[in-house]
Design an enzyme around this catalytic site. Structure first.
Site, PDB file in Angstrom:
ATOM      1  CB  THR A   9      -5.567  -1.610  -2.335  1.00  0.00           C
ATOM      2  OG1 THR A   9      -6.834  -2.136  -2.176  1.00  0.00           O
ATOM      3  CG2 THR A   9      -5.328  -0.534  -1.235  1.00  0.00           C
ATOM      4  CG  ASP A  65      -5.455 -10.893  -4.709  1.00  0.00           C
ATOM      5  OD1 ASP A  65      -6.221  -9.831  -5.343  1.00  0.00           O
ATOM      6  OD2 ASP A  65      -5.833 -11.760  -4.994  1.00  0.00           O
ATOM      7  CB  SER A  66      -7.746 -10.847   0.707  1.00  0.00           C
ATOM      8  OG  SER A  66      -8.133  -9.582   0.428  1.00  0.00           O
ATOM      9  CG  HIS A 175      -7.673 -13.024   5.744  1.00  0.00           C
ATOM     10  ND1 HIS A 175      -8.602 -12.249   6.521  1.00  0.00           N
ATOM     11  CD2 HIS A 175      -8.105 -12.465   4.469  1.00  0.00           C
ATOM     12  CE1 HIS A 175      -9.353 -11.519   5.822  1.00  0.00           C
ATOM     13  NE2 HIS A 175      -9.093 -11.641   4.544  1.00  0.00           N
TER      14      HIS A 175
END
Ligand code: IMP
Length: 189
Positions: A9, A65-66, A175
Site C-alpha cells: 500500500t 483492499d477496502s 472490517h
C-alpha cells in the site's frame, strides 16, 4: 523479535492500522505496489497488490483492499471508494447524495479484503474478507481514523462514528480488524 512483513500500500493510515491489528509479533512495512487496481472485486484487487510486492521483494507480502458500500447509492462507491471523488469531496459527496434520506435507508458497510502471497517456485496465496455494518451519519463527527470514518456509525457500536473512537475501539469492530485477525491465523504455518 518481530518479523518484518511487507504491506502492499501507499496509504500510511493502512500501515498504521494493520500494524496495530497484527501487534508486536510483526513489523509492518508499507510498499507501494505501483499497479493499477483493475479487479472488479475487493479480493481481486488485494491479490493484485500482494502479488506485485511479493514478486518485487521475493518476500511474503500482504495487502488490503477496502471501501464503503452505501445501499441507497446501489452499493457505490464500493470497490472504487478511493477514486469515486477527489479525496476532499468523499464525505461532502456522500452527504449531498443522501440529503433527505431517512436513517432507516442510510445503511452501509465497510468491506476489507486482506490477501497474503508467499513467493517462490510454488507460490501460495489466500484472501479473506471482513465486513462491518453501519449507518451513514447526517454530518461528520470526530477526528480519528481516515477516509469515510467521520460519517460511518457501526451498528454494533454505541452511536459514535469510527472517527470518534480510539484506534483499539475501531479495530475491535472494523472490517480491517476482522480481516487481518483472520489472516494472521494463517501467516505462521
Ligand atoms: P483502496 O486503497 O483502493 O483499498 O481504497 C480504500 C478506500 O476506501 C480508502 O481510500 C477510503 O476512502 C475507504 N476506506 C477503506 N477503509 C476505510 C476505513 O477504515 N475508514 C475510512 N475509509 C476507509
Amino acid at each position: 523479535m518481530s518479523a518484518r512483513i511487507f504491506l502492499a500500500t501507499g496509504n500510511p493510515h493502512k500501515v498504521e492500522e494493520v500494524q496495530h491489528i497484527l501487534g508486536p509479533a510483526w513489523r509492518v512495512e508499507g510498499r507501494d505496489p505501483g499497479v493499477e487496481e483493475t479487479g472488479e472485486t475487493f479480493e481481486e484487487n488485494a491479490l493484485i497488490k500482494a502479488r506485485a510486492v511479493a514478486a518485487a521483494t521475493g518476500e511474503v507480502a500482504i495487502a488490503d483492499d477496502s471501501g464503503i458500500e452505501i445501499d441507497a447509492l446501489g452499493g457505490a462507491p464500493g470497490v472504487r471508494s478511493a477514486r469515486w471523488a477527489a479525496e476532499g469531496d468523499w464525505i461532502p459527496r456522500v452527504l449531498r447524495e443522501l440529503e433527505g434520506v431517512p436513517d432507516e435507508r442510510r445503511t452501509c458497510r465497510y468491506v476489507c479484503a486482506a490477501a497474503v502471497v508467499w513467493p517462490g517456485p510454488a507460490p501460495r496465496e489466500m484472501v479473506v474478507r471482513g465486513t462491518v455494518e453501519g449507518v451513514v451519519a447526517h454530518a461528520p463527527r470526530g477526528t480519528g481514523g481516515f477516509g469515510y470514518d467521520p460519517i460511518m456509525v457501526p451498528v454494533e457500536g454505541d452511536g459514535r462514528t469510527f472517527a470518534e473512537m480510539t484506534p483499539a475501539e475501531k479495530h475491535a469492530l472494523s472490517h480491517r480488524g476482522r480481516a487481518f485477525r483472520e489472516l494472521a491465523r494463517h501467516l505462521v504455518d
